[in-house]
Every structure is written in C-alpha cells, then in structure tokens.
Scaffold this active site. Structure first.
Site, PDB file in Angstrom:
ATOM      1  N   TYR A   1     -21.134  13.344  17.737  1.00 32.13           N
ATOM      2  CA  TYR A   1     -20.298  14.512  17.441  1.00 32.13           C
ATOM      3  C   TYR A   1     -18.813  14.177  17.288  1.00 32.13           C
ATOM      4  O   TYR A   1     -18.061  14.932  16.669  1.00 32.13           O
ATOM      5  CB  TYR A   1     -20.482  15.597  18.508  1.00 32.13           C
ATOM      6  CG  TYR A   1     -19.978  15.242  19.884  1.00 32.13           C
ATOM      7  CD1 TYR A   1     -18.643  15.441  20.234  1.00 32.13           C
ATOM      8  CD2 TYR A   1     -20.836  14.699  20.851  1.00 32.13           C
ATOM      9  CE1 TYR A   1     -18.169  15.113  21.496  1.00 32.13           C
ATOM     10  CE2 TYR A   1     -20.373  14.382  22.105  1.00 32.13           C
ATOM     11  CZ  TYR A   1     -19.044  14.581  22.433  1.00 32.13           C
ATOM     12  OH  TYR A   1     -18.575  14.254  23.678  1.00 32.13           O
TER      13      TYR A   1
ATOM     14  N   HIS B   1      -6.853  -2.706   9.237  1.00 31.35           N
ATOM     15  CA  HIS B   1      -8.011  -3.524   8.875  1.00 31.35           C
ATOM     16  C   HIS B   1      -8.783  -3.806  10.166  1.00 31.35           C
ATOM     17  O   HIS B   1      -9.096  -4.957  10.478  1.00 31.35           O
ATOM     18  CB  HIS B   1      -7.576  -4.843   8.229  1.00 31.35           C
ATOM     19  CG  HIS B   1      -6.837  -4.672   6.944  1.00 31.35           C
ATOM     20  ND1 HIS B   1      -6.324  -5.744   6.236  1.00 31.35           N
ATOM     21  CD2 HIS B   1      -6.529  -3.571   6.220  1.00 31.35           C
ATOM     22  CE1 HIS B   1      -5.723  -5.303   5.137  1.00 31.35           C
ATOM     23  NE2 HIS B   1      -5.831  -3.988   5.117  1.00 31.35           N
TER      24      HIS B   1
ATOM     25  N   GLU C   1       0.816  -1.219   0.000  1.00 27.02           N
ATOM     26  CA  GLU C   1       0.000   0.000   0.000  1.00 27.02           C
ATOM     27  C   GLU C   1       0.851   1.272   0.000  1.00 27.02           C
ATOM     28  O   GLU C   1       0.375   2.350   0.332  1.00 27.02           O
ATOM     29  CB  GLU C   1      -0.938   0.005   1.213  1.00 27.02           C
ATOM     30  CG  GLU C   1      -1.887  -1.173   1.292  1.00 27.02           C
ATOM     31  CD  GLU C   1      -2.968  -1.178   0.218  1.00 27.02           C
ATOM     32  OE1 GLU C   1      -2.836  -0.432  -0.782  1.00 27.02           O
ATOM     33  OE2 GLU C   1      -3.950  -1.921   0.381  1.00 27.02           O
TER      34      GLU C   1
ATOM     35  N   HIS D   1      -2.651   2.724   8.599  1.00 26.34           N
ATOM     36  CA  HIS D   1      -3.682   2.021   7.828  1.00 26.34           C
ATOM     37  C   HIS D   1      -3.982   0.725   8.555  1.00 26.34           C
ATOM     38  O   HIS D   1      -3.070  -0.049   8.862  1.00 26.34           O
ATOM     39  CB  HIS D   1      -3.185   1.734   6.414  1.00 26.34           C
ATOM     40  CG  HIS D   1      -4.031   0.745   5.669  1.00 26.34           C
ATOM     41  ND1 HIS D   1      -5.402   0.870   5.572  1.00 26.34           N
ATOM     42  CD2 HIS D   1      -3.704  -0.393   4.989  1.00 26.34           C
ATOM     43  CE1 HIS D   1      -5.877  -0.146   4.863  1.00 26.34           C
ATOM     44  NE2 HIS D   1      -4.864  -0.938   4.502  1.00 26.34           N
TER      45      HIS D   1
ATOM     46  N   HIS E   1     -12.363  -2.932   2.837  1.00 24.64           N
ATOM     47  CA  HIS E   1     -10.920  -2.968   3.075  1.00 24.64           C
ATOM     48  C   HIS E   1     -10.555  -2.607   4.508  1.00 24.64           C
ATOM     49  O   HIS E   1      -9.969  -3.412   5.214  1.00 24.64           O
ATOM     50  CB  HIS E   1     -10.250  -1.995   2.088  1.00 24.64           C
ATOM     51  CG  HIS E   1      -8.768  -2.104   2.014  1.00 24.64           C
ATOM     52  ND1 HIS E   1      -8.060  -1.869   0.852  1.00 24.64           N
ATOM     53  CD2 HIS E   1      -7.829  -2.397   2.955  1.00 24.64           C
ATOM     54  CE1 HIS E   1      -6.765  -2.024   1.074  1.00 24.64           C
ATOM     55  NE2 HIS E   1      -6.605  -2.347   2.338  1.00 24.64           N
TER      56      HIS E   1
ATOM     57  N   TYR F   1      -9.747  20.827  20.619  1.00 27.59           N
ATOM     58  CA  TYR F   1      -9.635  19.464  21.187  1.00 27.59           C
ATOM     59  C   TYR F   1      -8.395  18.770  20.645  1.00 27.59           C
ATOM     60  O   TYR F   1      -7.667  18.111  21.378  1.00 27.59           O
ATOM     61  CB  TYR F   1     -10.895  18.668  20.813  1.00 27.59           C
ATOM     62  CG  TYR F   1     -10.939  17.271  21.370  1.00 27.59           C
ATOM     63  CD1 TYR F   1     -11.485  17.008  22.631  1.00 27.59           C
ATOM     64  CD2 TYR F   1     -10.438  16.185  20.641  1.00 27.59           C
ATOM     65  CE1 TYR F   1     -11.540  15.717  23.139  1.00 27.59           C
ATOM     66  CE2 TYR F   1     -10.487  14.895  21.143  1.00 27.59           C
ATOM     67  CZ  TYR F   1     -11.027  14.669  22.387  1.00 27.59           C
ATOM     68  OH  TYR F   1     -11.081  13.385  22.884  1.00 27.59           O
TER      69      TYR F   1
END
Length: 218
Positions: free
Chosen positions: A120, A101, A80, A99, A162, A215
């Site tokens: 929110y 899964h 990837e 990334h 994915h 935040y």
C-alpha cells in the site's frame, strides 16, 4: 549572495545523496524552485562536480524559459536540467526535485515496467502504481516528455534504465519520497524472488490513496 539559504539546502541534500547511498558518487541531481532578479526559475546542482566540493556559488540558477546554452553561470547546470524545468512548469505544487540513481530503483527501472500495488505504500507516489518513464538519452527533450507523462497524477516515477525522480513541497519531503521509492523497489525485488506477489485491488488502493492524503500532511 542571492538565495544563499536555498543554495545551502541544495548542498546539504546533495551530500545526503552520497551519505545515504541514495545516489553514489556524482550521479543524480537536486533542484529547488526559486526566483532571482524577478525571474522565476530554479536552482540546480552543477554538472560534473563532486558533491563534497560544492560551494553556494557553484549552484546554478536557471529561468523557467531559459535554455542551458544561454545560461551565463560559471558552472554548467546538471545535464538533466530540462526535466527539472519541465516538472516546475507542469507541476505547480513541485517546489523541490530529487533525481537519484539509487541501486534498487535503477535495477527495477531496467525492466521498464511500472511497479504494481504489491504494497500500500505505493500510494505515497500519488497513484495506484509507480510508473516507469520510457527510456530516452539523458538530458534530452524526449526524456523530459517521458518523465512528465509518467508523473501524471503522481509525485514520483522510475526512469527506464536510469533511476528515479521525486518532487515535493520542500527538499526534505522530496528527499524522503525518493528514499521511500528506493525502499519500495528493494522490497519489490525481494518479493519477486519468492514468486509473483499478491497485488492489492484498485478498490483497496483508492481507499489507501484517500488515507495517504492525511499521511502526507503529517
């Protein structure tokens, strides 16, 4: 060894992918923006190696203009690598990418739909919803283009059938955001079991997005 501290950071967070169940076994990948020999690029986890076996020298450096087949590293970069590279090219504030899964994010992504503002905390990804990138075969240019589109004005998105991807100003922030996305997806699946959840208005989400700026600084 060059960029040793960054390489160790990647290994530390790769192990956390397994220990937190954010991405079981060998799935998922992690990268950090880096520079090596005056070449701007990024360090990324290698393809096909178990995280518990990773050593600093296994982490692959790639230039922002480099294709995987031209990389002279002993290890192949993650399959990837392309969307990692493109995120660094198009998102100047991205310093680290996770990334995963993760189970709930992957389950929700299988429906190929954005997550509406039922809560929110959606705002932590940067927008009034969490987009889902259209499906394309892993590792392809098409997938990378779909991810970049889904990340417009956002720092995280789902990837259809994915998983998910998140970026931040450092690995701790990117990893925490990935955990937040997984938690939001878990809550969303529970909410759907009870029926259609109430959706917050665009006006309310604009207020929340403004508050979320502070935040994120905290």
């Amino acid at each position: 060894m060059k960029n040793l501290d960054q390489r160790n950071q990647i290994i530390e967070h790769s192990l956390k992918l397994n220990s937190t169940n954010l991405s079981p076994l060998r799935s998922g990948n992690i990268s950090l923006r880096a520079e090596q020999d005056n070449i701007k690029g990024y360090l990324i986890t290698p393809s096909g190696k178990k995280y518990e076996t990773l050593k600093p020298e296994d982490i692959v450096f790639m230039g922002l203009n480099e294709e995987a087949e031209n990389n002279d590293s002993v290890n192949k970069p993650s399959s990837e690598w392309r969307f990692h590279r493109d995120i660094y090219v198009y998102k100047k504030d991205a310093q680290a990418i996770v990334h995963a899964h993760s189970p709930h994010a992957t389950a929700v992504s299988s429906h190929g739909k954005s997550i509406p503002p039922f809560h929110y905390m959606i705002a932590l990804a940067g927008g009034e919803d969490i987009k889902c990138a259209e499906y394309a075969t892993f590792g392809t240019e098409e997938l990378s283009q779909n991810v970049i589109k889904a990340l417009e004005n956002r720092s995280a998105c789902l990837m259809s059938n994915h998983g998910q991807v998140a970026f931040g100003k450092n690995l701790d922030q990117a990893f925490e955001l990935a955990q937040e996305i997984e938690n939001i997806c878990h809550q969303y699946t529970i909410a759907l079991k009870l029926g259609e959840p109430k959706i917050l208005s665009l006006e309310e989400m604009k207020k929340v997005l403004e508050k979320a700026k502070d935040y994120k600084k905290g």
